[in-house]
Design a protein around this motif. Structure first.
Motif, PDB file in Angstrom:
ATOM      1  N   ALA A  15      -6.941   3.614   8.087  1.00  0.00           N
ATOM      2  CA  ALA A  15      -6.123   4.829   8.173  1.00  0.00           C
ATOM      3  C   ALA A  15      -5.187   4.772   9.377  1.00  0.00           C
ATOM      4  N   ALA A  18      -2.388   2.437   8.521  1.00  0.00           N
ATOM      5  CA  ALA A  18      -1.441   3.072   7.594  1.00  0.00           C
ATOM      6  C   ALA A  18      -0.528   4.034   8.334  1.00  0.00           C
ATOM      7  N   ALA A  19      -1.069   4.772   9.294  1.00  0.00           N
ATOM      8  CA  ALA A  19      -0.238   5.703  10.068  1.00  0.00           C
ATOM      9  C   ALA A  19       0.788   4.954  10.913  1.00  0.00           C
ATOM     10  N   GLN A  22       3.455   3.578   8.556  1.00  0.00           N
ATOM     11  CA  GLN A  22       4.347   4.642   8.096  1.00  0.00           C
ATOM     12  C   GLN A  22       5.343   4.998   9.191  1.00  0.00           C
ATOM     13  N   LYS A 104       1.210   4.650   1.478  1.00  0.00           N
ATOM     14  CA  LYS A 104       0.483   5.785   0.897  1.00  0.00           C
ATOM     15  C   LYS A 104      -0.760   5.297   0.165  1.00  0.00           C
ATOM     16  N   HIS A 107      -3.386   4.319   2.705  1.00  0.00           N
ATOM     17  CA  HIS A 107      -4.014   5.504   3.292  1.00  0.00           C
ATOM     18  C   HIS A 107      -4.971   6.164   2.299  1.00  0.00           C
ATOM     19  N   SER A 110      -8.144   4.167   2.173  1.00  0.00           N
ATOM     20  CA  SER A 110      -9.019   4.387   3.327  1.00  0.00           C
ATOM     21  C   SER A 110      -9.783   5.709   3.195  1.00  0.00           C
TER      22      SER A 110
END
Length: 128
Positions: A15, A18-19, A22, A104, A107, A110
């Motif tokens: 996660a 992914a953040a 992004q 996306k 995320h 996760s």
């Protein structure tokens, strides 16, 4: 107690990755018209997780004590020959949209791993 469960650590790391990815995609889109800007992206989560999964302590901030290794999650310049515009910008909005969808999905994966792990823990405790 639950932060030491490997699957929970992996879901949290996914996660976080992914953040960060992004954020790199958003920065690329924001600089789509900036002359000379080179598009950036993070390495794949699998590669980072394997390289950092040595079991040793890791420092994510300079104030951490007794941690020798650091996590390298800084965006790297993407080498895409032929995508550079005449002003030197290498951002392709179409590619960034595809990357955004990939992020996306990463995320969502996760969160699904985390949710499934919690359900298993609840069931093992007789509360599921």
């Amino acid at each position: 107690m639950f932060e030491k469960i490997e699957i929970m650590k992996m879901a949290s790391a996914m996660a976080t990755h992914a953040a960060a990815r992004q954020n790199a995609v958003a920065e690329n889109i924001a600089n789509a018209d900036t002359p000379g800007y080179a598009a950036r992206d993070l390495p794949a989560f699998e590669d980072l997780y394997r390289s950092e999964g040595s079991g040793a302590l890791r420092a994510t901030r300079s104030g951490h004590i007794d941690a020798s290794a650091t996590i390298t999650t800084a965006p790297e310049v993407i080498a895409s020959p032929g995508v550079t515009s005449p002003d030197g910008n290498s951002v392709s909005l179409e590619e960034e949209m595809v990357r955004s969808v990939e992020v996306k999905r990463e995320h969502d994966l996760s969160l699904a791993i985390y949710r499934s792990s919690l359900n298993i823990l609840r069931s093992s405790l007789g509360r599921g």
